[in-house]
Scaffold this active site. Structure first.
Site, PDB file in Angstrom:
ATOM      1  N   ASP A 186      -0.137  -7.441   7.906  1.00  8.79           N
ATOM      2  CA  ASP A 186      -1.367  -7.440   7.724  1.00  8.79           C
ATOM      3  C   ASP A 186      -1.789  -8.048   6.225  1.00  8.79           C
ATOM      4  O   ASP A 186      -1.169  -9.121   6.152  1.00  8.79           O
ATOM      5  CB  ASP A 186      -1.916  -5.905   7.793  1.00  8.79           C
ATOM      6  CG  ASP A 186      -1.561  -5.138   6.711  1.00  8.79           C
ATOM      7  OD1 ASP A 186      -0.421  -5.353   6.155  1.00  8.79           O
ATOM      8  OD2 ASP A 186      -2.293  -4.231   6.408  1.00  8.79           O
ATOM      9  N   GLY A 196       0.730  -5.019   1.028  1.00  7.34           N
ATOM     10  CA  GLY A 196      -0.708  -5.245   0.226  1.00  7.34           C
ATOM     11  C   GLY A 196      -0.721  -6.001  -0.935  1.00  7.34           C
ATOM     12  O   GLY A 196      -1.699  -6.638  -1.354  1.00  7.34           O
ATOM     13  N   GLY A 255       0.811  -1.115   0.085  1.00 11.74           N
ATOM     14  CA  GLY A 255       0.100   0.128  -0.034  1.00 11.74           C
ATOM     15  C   GLY A 255       0.889   1.269   0.036  1.00 11.74           C
ATOM     16  O   GLY A 255       1.957   1.099   0.123  1.00 11.74           O
ATOM     17  N   GLU A 261       7.064  -5.224   7.363  1.00 20.16           N
ATOM     18  CA  GLU A 261       6.393  -4.155   8.327  1.00 20.16           C
ATOM     19  C   GLU A 261       6.742  -4.085   9.456  1.00 20.16           C
ATOM     20  O   GLU A 261       6.936  -2.839  10.153  1.00 20.16           O
ATOM     21  CB  GLU A 261       4.967  -4.506   8.445  1.00 20.16           C
ATOM     22  CG  GLU A 261       4.204  -4.524   7.185  1.00 20.16           C
ATOM     23  CD  GLU A 261       4.067  -5.800   6.193  1.00 20.16           C
ATOM     24  OE1 GLU A 261       3.582  -5.702   5.192  1.00 20.16           O
ATOM     25  OE2 GLU A 261       4.831  -6.697   6.690  1.00 20.16           O
TER      26      GLU A 261
END
Length: 350
Positions: free
Chosen positions: A147, A116, A67, A139
């Site tokens: 995530d 993402g 993302g 991350e």
């Protein structure tokens, strides 16, 4: 201004073809892209002429590098929390749609797939890795957390490899990806276009991929599996590090490198990621995504996300000043807070 669309969703024979079209940004996801993908997937699910979905990235560097994290931190800093949460909410709902998609979903991954990008590929039935395949969930190095369904997927990788990837953010190339199950097939980059055309022709997906598949070669991580399983089965991040230090003292260069890498990561992020992987083993996919939305809804409350993005993506000094700076200072109550219910604000399964 570049007027080309950020994502192109089109019918190509029997395939619904999605092309992520931001090559200069390594095809990083935006809210517009998430929404366009969702609309296309919803339409194709009921279209009798579309028998499979194929996703690819424009350019030769990336499938999707995640993302737009820098933009999201700027949005949070500006006090526009709901705008940032709209991206994550709809991204996570898209991940669920992909996981439960009623038709074969094929990702052609010939380049970087991170963050993402993992969320829009890993949960589909087929992940086809080209020569340039490079996976990571990095991350914890920017004060965030793994995530887009990592809470569900990582505990289901062989042994403790999921915990290893969560706590280190280490990069994985094609041969290791096939060994771990991150990729389902290995295909030479030069054959990717042929695979796309065969998929568009309506040939059964399994037959197309079996015909094109190539040997990815030996998996470098294989020789370290025992070390990974022994060390990353520790009952806390601190215990994982202790076991790595012991393995390093016994002569393992891999353990020494891994421990050194982990000590540069956010102690809070590693503590959250550890808890995710342990809890995720017993969660179904929807509950895993709800868990991640709880965490992401609170990630802007701390300091590490902003500091990690500053150090890695903005100033690029790679010298983040984490708060707290040590694992010993991360309180159990702090970690538990990230996982607590949001009540009526919990993620809706839409």
């Amino acid at each position: 201004m570049d007027e080309s669309p950020e994502v192109i969703c089109e019918k190509h024979g029997e395939a619904g073809l999605i092309t992520l079209n931001r090559p200069r940004a390594l095809n990083a996801l935006t809210l517009t892209m998430v929404r366009e993908m969702r609309l296309a997937l919803d339409a194709w699910a009921d279209d009798p002429y579309i028998t499979r979905v194929v996703v690819r990235g424009a350019g030769d560097k990336a499938f999707c590098a995640g993302g737009d994290i820098r933009r999201l931190t700027e949005t949070l800093k500006a006090g526009e929390r709901e705008e940032a949460l709209a991206f994550w909410r709809e991204e996570y709902q898209l991940n669920i749609r992909i996981k439960r998609y009623p038709k074969p979903y094929v990702s052609l991954i010939d380049g970087i797939v991170m963050g993402g990008g993992v969320g829009i590929s890993l949960h589909g039935a087929y992940r086809v890795a080209g020569d340039r395949y490079l996976f990571a969930m990095p991350e914890v190095g920017i004060g965030f957390f793994p995530d887009v369904g990592a809470t569900y997927a990582l505990p289901r990788l062989p042994g403790e490899t999921g915990m290893y990837l969560a706590l280190t953010g280490d990069r994985v190339k094609r041969a290791d990806a096939v060994m771990l199950g991150l990729a389902t097939h290995s295909v030479a980059s030069e054959n990717m276009e042929g695979v796309l055309q065969d998929l568009a022709s309506g040939t059964p997906v399994e037959a197309v991929l079996a015909k094109a598949a190539s040997d990815p070669g030996p998996a470098p991580l294989a020789e370290h599996r025992d070390t990974i399983d022994t060390c990353f089965s520790g009952r806390s991040v601190a215990e994982v590090l202790q076991r790595l230090d012991e393995a390093a003292a016994s002569g393992s260069d891999f353990a020494a490198r891994t421990a050194s890498s982990m000590r540069a990561k956010s102690p809070t992020s590693m503590s959250i990621a550890f808890e995710q992987v342990r809890r995720g083993a017993s969660l179904d996919f929807e509950d895993a995504m709800k868990t991640e939305f709880r965490i992401v809804s609170r990630i802007g409350e701390g300091q590490d996300f902003y500091e990690g993005v500053r150090a890695v993506l903005i100033d690029k000094d790679n010298q983040p000043r984490w708060q707290p700076a040590s694992l010993e200072e991360v309180r159990r109550e702090t970690v538990e807070h990230y996982f607590a219910s949001l009540g009526e604000n919990d993620l809706e399964i839409a």
